[in-house]
Design a protein around this motif. Structure first.
Motif, PDB file in Angstrom:
ATOM      1  N   CYS A 101       0.831  -1.212   0.000  1.00  0.00           N
ATOM      2  CA  CYS A 101       0.000   0.000   0.000  1.00  0.00           C
ATOM      3  C   CYS A 101       0.860   1.255   0.000  1.00  0.00           C
ATOM      4  CB  CYS A 101      -0.934  -0.012   1.204  1.00  0.00           C
ATOM      5  SG  CYS A 101      -2.283  -1.215   1.084  1.00  0.00           S
ATOM      6  N   ARG A 102       2.002   1.224   0.662  1.00  0.00           N
ATOM      7  CA  ARG A 102       2.910   2.373   0.626  1.00  0.00           C
ATOM      8  C   ARG A 102       3.366   2.633  -0.804  1.00  0.00           C
ATOM      9  NH1 ARG A 102       7.980   0.452   2.866  1.00  0.00           N
ATOM     10  NH2 ARG A 102       8.126  -0.336   0.738  1.00  0.00           N
ATOM     11  N   GLY A 109      -3.433   7.870  -6.788  1.00  0.00           N
ATOM     12  CA  GLY A 109      -4.437   6.894  -7.189  1.00  0.00           C
ATOM     13  C   GLY A 109      -5.598   6.828  -6.226  1.00  0.00           C
ATOM     14  N   GLU A 110      -6.510   5.891  -6.506  1.00  0.00           N
ATOM     15  CA  GLU A 110      -7.764   5.786  -5.761  1.00  0.00           C
ATOM     16  C   GLU A 110      -7.869   4.430  -5.083  1.00  0.00           C
ATOM     17  OE1 GLU A 110     -10.726   8.719  -8.235  1.00  0.00           O
ATOM     18  OE2 GLU A 110     -10.830   6.572  -8.649  1.00  0.00           O
ATOM     19  N   VAL A 111      -8.540   4.433  -3.937  1.00  0.00           N
ATOM     20  CA  VAL A 111      -8.737   3.205  -3.174  1.00  0.00           C
ATOM     21  C   VAL A 111     -10.161   3.153  -2.648  1.00  0.00           C
ATOM     22  CG1 VAL A 111      -7.776   4.325  -1.110  1.00  0.00           C
ATOM     23  CG2 VAL A 111      -7.953   1.832  -1.179  1.00  0.00           C
ATOM     24  N   ILE A 112     -10.743   1.964  -2.668  1.00  0.00           N
ATOM     25  CA  ILE A 112     -12.018   1.710  -1.999  1.00  0.00           C
ATOM     26  C   ILE A 112     -11.723   0.898  -0.750  1.00  0.00           C
ATOM     27  CG2 ILE A 112     -14.223   0.477  -2.108  1.00  0.00           C
ATOM     28  CD1 ILE A 112     -14.274   1.058  -5.108  1.00  0.00           C
ATOM     29  N   VAL A 113     -12.206   1.367   0.380  1.00  0.00           N
ATOM     30  CA  VAL A 113     -12.072   0.658   1.655  1.00  0.00           C
ATOM     31  C   VAL A 113     -13.477   0.288   2.112  1.00  0.00           C
ATOM     32  CG1 VAL A 113     -11.137   0.719   3.993  1.00  0.00           C
ATOM     33  CG2 VAL A 113     -10.044   2.066   2.183  1.00  0.00           C
ATOM     34  N   THR A 138      -6.643   8.895  -2.896  1.00  0.00           N
ATOM     35  CA  THR A 138      -8.023   9.360  -2.806  1.00  0.00           C
ATOM     36  C   THR A 138      -8.900   8.219  -2.350  1.00  0.00           C
ATOM     37  OG1 THR A 138      -7.723  10.966  -4.580  1.00  0.00           O
ATOM     38  CG2 THR A 138      -9.985  10.296  -4.095  1.00  0.00           C
ATOM     39  N   ILE A 139      -9.608   8.411  -1.243  1.00  0.00           N
ATOM     40  CA  ILE A 139     -10.540   7.406  -0.742  1.00  0.00           C
ATOM     41  C   ILE A 139     -11.862   7.584  -1.472  1.00  0.00           C
ATOM     42  CG2 ILE A 139     -11.630   6.388   1.269  1.00  0.00           C
ATOM     43  CD1 ILE A 139      -8.558   6.334   1.341  1.00  0.00           C
ATOM     44  N   ARG A 140     -12.250   6.602  -2.258  1.00  0.00           N
ATOM     45  CA  ARG A 140     -13.505   6.701  -3.004  1.00  0.00           C
ATOM     46  C   ARG A 140     -14.684   6.613  -2.039  1.00  0.00           C
ATOM     47  NH1 ARG A 140     -12.848   4.332  -8.530  1.00  0.00           N
ATOM     48  NH2 ARG A 140     -14.953   3.507  -8.332  1.00  0.00           N
ATOM     49  N   ARG A 141     -15.610   7.541  -2.217  1.00  0.00           N
ATOM     50  CA  ARG A 141     -16.837   7.548  -1.418  1.00  0.00           C
ATOM     51  C   ARG A 141     -18.038   7.610  -2.358  1.00  0.00           C
ATOM     52  NH1 ARG A 141     -12.907  10.237   1.566  1.00  0.00           N
ATOM     53  NH2 ARG A 141     -12.838   9.743   3.808  1.00  0.00           N
ATOM     54  N   ASP A 142     -17.981   6.792  -3.410  1.00  0.00           N
ATOM     55  CA  ASP A 142     -19.043   6.769  -4.404  1.00  0.00           C
ATOM     56  C   ASP A 142     -20.336   6.210  -3.812  1.00  0.00           C
ATOM     57  OD1 ASP A 142     -17.002   7.526  -6.031  1.00  0.00           O
ATOM     58  OD2 ASP A 142     -16.859   5.645  -7.135  1.00  0.00           O
ATOM     59  N   CYS A 143     -21.428   6.622  -4.389  1.00  0.00           N
ATOM     60  CA  CYS A 143     -22.731   5.968  -4.182  1.00  0.00           C
ATOM     61  C   CYS A 143     -23.242   6.058  -2.747  1.00  0.00           C
ATOM     62  CB  CYS A 143     -22.672   4.493  -4.607  1.00  0.00           C
ATOM     63  SG  CYS A 143     -22.136   4.228  -6.306  1.00  0.00           S
ATOM     64  N   ASP A 144     -22.834   7.069  -2.009  1.00  0.00           N
ATOM     65  CA  ASP A 144     -23.337   7.224  -0.651  1.00  0.00           C
ATOM     66  C   ASP A 144     -24.851   7.348  -0.687  1.00  0.00           C
ATOM     67  OD1 ASP A 144     -23.393   7.560   2.066  1.00  0.00           O
ATOM     68  OD2 ASP A 144     -22.742   9.647   2.035  1.00  0.00           O
ATOM     69  N   PRO A 190     -12.070   1.458 -12.479  1.00  0.00           N
ATOM     70  CA  PRO A 190     -11.555   0.604 -11.405  1.00  0.00           C
ATOM     71  C   PRO A 190     -10.584   1.370 -10.510  1.00  0.00           C
ATOM     72  CG  PRO A 190     -11.415  -0.498 -13.528  1.00  0.00           C
ATOM     73  CD  PRO A 190     -11.769   0.930 -13.813  1.00  0.00           C
ATOM     74  N   PRO A 191     -10.658   1.171  -9.200  1.00  0.00           N
ATOM     75  CA  PRO A 191      -9.679   1.805  -8.314  1.00  0.00           C
ATOM     76  C   PRO A 191      -8.323   1.111  -8.441  1.00  0.00           C
ATOM     77  CG  PRO A 191     -11.044   0.293  -7.072  1.00  0.00           C
ATOM     78  CD  PRO A 191     -11.603   0.320  -8.469  1.00  0.00           C
ATOM     79  N   ASP A 192      -7.307   1.749  -7.911  1.00  0.00           N
ATOM     80  CA  ASP A 192      -5.972   1.157  -7.914  1.00  0.00           C
ATOM     81  C   ASP A 192      -5.816   0.115  -6.816  1.00  0.00           C
ATOM     82  OD1 ASP A 192      -4.553   3.028  -9.938  1.00  0.00           O
ATOM     83  OD2 ASP A 192      -5.596   4.383  -8.571  1.00  0.00           O
ATOM     84  N   LEU A 193      -6.675   0.182  -5.817  1.00  0.00           N
ATOM     85  CA  LEU A 193      -6.550  -0.678  -4.635  1.00  0.00           C
ATOM     86  C   LEU A 193      -7.911  -0.824  -3.978  1.00  0.00           C
ATOM     87  CD1 LEU A 193      -4.861  -2.032  -2.266  1.00  0.00           C
ATOM     88  CD2 LEU A 193      -4.609   0.299  -1.344  1.00  0.00           C
ATOM     89  N   VAL A 194      -8.152  -2.003  -3.432  1.00  0.00           N
ATOM     90  CA  VAL A 194      -9.298  -2.240  -2.553  1.00  0.00           C
ATOM     91  C   VAL A 194      -8.767  -2.820  -1.242  1.00  0.00           C
ATOM     92  CG1 VAL A 194     -11.303  -3.741  -2.147  1.00  0.00           C
ATOM     93  CG2 VAL A 194     -11.090  -2.497  -4.304  1.00  0.00           C
ATOM     94  N   VAL A 195      -9.279  -2.326  -0.137  1.00  0.00           N
ATOM     95  CA  VAL A 195      -9.005  -2.898   1.185  1.00  0.00           C
ATOM     96  C   VAL A 195     -10.352  -3.307   1.750  1.00  0.00           C
ATOM     97  CG1 VAL A 195      -8.061  -2.501   3.486  1.00  0.00           C
ATOM     98  CG2 VAL A 195      -6.991  -1.401   1.501  1.00  0.00           C
TER      99      VAL A 195
END
Length: 260
Positions: A101-102, A109-113, A138-144, A190-195
């Motif tokens: 992740c570092r 880039g973007e990440v969905i957590v 950037t933490i994606r906060r889509d579709c709230d 697509p995000p660069d990362l999902v956690v």
């Protein structure tokens, strides 16, 4: 040559591992019986959607093959009747995830957590979210507030500390459904990362997105997805313990993130 930093100090690892075993996050399993784990594995291979987490074609793997995969990921002691999570696999996965992740965070880039275990894992994954955001992702906060067809009552996507959850009228819920992640992935590139964990992680892994995922001993789909070639780092742990008991796992992630 690429920089390959050492693991955290042995004393830190030993102390963290001892805490994980004492608190039941790792070591002999406290939340799920052997019968439960084996039953979930069979149901996963049979295609039960509550167990597959959005991962496809798991029926192509034999039971014996799948058992060995999950045992290897979790560090099960096959000769013992009590199912087991090796605390060094937990910590090693967390350190590896922190390093990966570092590296991603340095490029932005973007990440969905997200989590299907909001009752226990929000402080852990929320801590990761804070680290990533502070490092420039950037933490994606889509579709709230978006409705999701993932149960018998209306569900919506909501956010707690930058962490996506499914919620009903009474608050965030425990879920295995991949539908929340499928909704987020359909909403943008697509995000660069999902956690994530559970179906949030399974849907991302099935889509080929690099994923850091926690998994419990009765969550075999994520281990099997990795065996199929999904890009991921897995952190095995008991995901039903009180929230503060995951602090050593977050410390190990932070050690990897900070370059230990």
């Amino acid at each position: 040559m690429p920089y390959d930093p050492p693991m955290p100090a042995a004393a830190d690892l030993d102390a963290w591992a001892a805490r994980l075993v004492k608190d039941g996050v790792a070591g002999p399993h406290r939340s799920h019986s052997h019968h439960n784990n084996m039953g979930k594995l069979r149901r996963t291979l049979e295609g039960d959607p509550t167990c597959t987490f959005g991962v496809k074609d798991l029926h192509l793997m034999s039971y014996d093959e799948a058992l060995l995969v999950v045992a290897d990921v979790c560090g099960w002691k096959m000769e013992e009747p009590t199912d087991y999570v090796d605390p060094l696999r937990t910590l090693g996965g967390a350190v590896e995830a922190g390093r990966a992740c570092r590296d991603l965070a340095t490029a932005g880039g973007e990440v969905i957590v997200a989590t299907g275990h909001p009752d226990t894992l929000i402080p852990f994954v929320g801590g990761i979210s804070e680290l990533l955001e502070a490092a420039g992702m950037t933490i994606r906060r889509d579709c709230d507030g978006t409705s999701v067809n993932a149960g018998f009552r209306a569900r919506t996507i909501e956010y707690e500390k930058g962490v996506a959850v499914l919620a009903d009228d009474w608050g965030a819920i425990h879920t295995h459904s991949p539908e929340g992640m499928l909704t987020l992935l359909a909403a943008g590139p697509p995000p660069d990362l999902v956690v994530a964990d559970h179906g949030w992680a399974g849907a991302a892994m099935e889509a080929g997105i690099f994923t850091v995922a926690t998994l419990d001993t009765n969550d075999p789909a994520l281990a099997l997805a990795k065996a199929k070639g999904a890009p991921c780092i897995l952190i095995p742990l008991d995901d039903g313990r009180p929230p503060l008991m995951y602090e050593p796992v977050l410390e190990a992630f932070r050690a990897g993130f900070d370059g230990a």
